[in-house]
Design an enzyme around this catalytic site. Sequence first.
Site, mmCIF file in Angstrom:
data_model
loop_
_atom_site.group_PDB
_atom_site.id
_atom_site.type_symbol
_atom_site.label_atom_id
_atom_site.label_comp_id
_atom_site.label_asym_id
_atom_site.label_seq_id
_atom_site.Cartn_x
_atom_site.Cartn_y
_atom_site.Cartn_z
ATOM 1 N N ALA A 158 0.838 -1.208 0.000
ATOM 2 C CA ALA A 158 0.000 0.000 0.000
ATOM 3 C C ALA A 158 0.869 1.254 0.000
ATOM 4 O O ALA A 158 2.032 1.229 0.424
ATOM 5 C CB ALA A 158 -0.928 0.007 1.214
ATOM 6 N N ASP A 159 0.291 2.332 -0.466
ATOM 7 C CA ASP A 159 0.953 3.634 -0.402
ATOM 8 C C ASP A 159 -0.116 4.711 -0.243
ATOM 9 O O ASP A 159 -1.191 4.619 -0.851
ATOM 10 C CB ASP A 159 1.775 3.903 -1.662
ATOM 11 C CG ASP A 159 2.756 5.045 -1.453
ATOM 12 O OD1 ASP A 159 3.880 4.783 -0.996
ATOM 13 O OD2 ASP A 159 2.383 6.213 -1.718
ATOM 14 N N THR A 160 0.172 5.689 0.587
ATOM 15 C CA THR A 160 -0.771 6.776 0.855
ATOM 16 C C THR A 160 -0.127 8.121 0.531
ATOM 17 O O THR A 160 1.014 8.367 0.928
ATOM 18 C CB THR A 160 -1.219 6.761 2.332
ATOM 19 O OG1 THR A 160 -1.840 5.509 2.629
ATOM 20 C CG2 THR A 160 -2.213 7.885 2.615
ATOM 21 N N GLY A 207 -3.412 3.729 -2.341
ATOM 22 C CA GLY A 207 -3.419 2.674 -3.342
ATOM 23 C C GLY A 207 -3.029 1.366 -2.677
ATOM 24 O O GLY A 207 -2.154 1.350 -1.809
#
Length: 201
Positions: free
Chosen positions: A78-80, A115
């Site tokens: 995940a990436d924010t 994501g």
Amino acid sequence: MNLLKDNIKHLKVKLASKSPRRKELLGKIIDNFEIISKEIEEVYPENLEISRVASYLANLKAKSYKNEAQKNELYITADTVVVYNNEVLGKPNSKKDGFNMLDKLSGNTHRVYTGVSLLLNGEISSFSEVTKVTFYELKKEEINYYLDFHRPMDKAGSYGIQDWMGFVGIKRMEGDFFNVMGLPLHRLYREIEKIISKKNE
């Protein structure tokens, strides 16, 4: 009864993240999983749409595990990113950087994109969620207090919605609260179920 637990009991789940918040959140829907991580250069094309940056980076992380992933291992990456005025606000490099970010967000509305990519048996499926967050006007002493005592240096946009700034600084939010923390649980639950169903067809 944990319905998702029953559906994934044949899988070994791996959360590829050093974030304690993602670990805490994933534990709400999955009982047993392993924490792994590797250093990946988080670079994205300059012409990439801002709304796709988080998904691109999550997918990049998932791809880095493709060669080592074993059968029936489910990797979650995940990436924010925090976006204000078409600018990506990442993790602050210094207190001054953090102050400037919060000063920009003060009294304004920004978007938080997370994501997520799911790697299972050589196939990657990705999705993203967006949440709109509006801040109250912040006093300079409030920003400095937060930076000094809560040290949000590991957080995109220089704040955590689950801590002091989230309690006193957030005026309005539209979308998934957990998405702002770094993992959109509602959507993640359903996406995992979807790939499990597809696998069993």
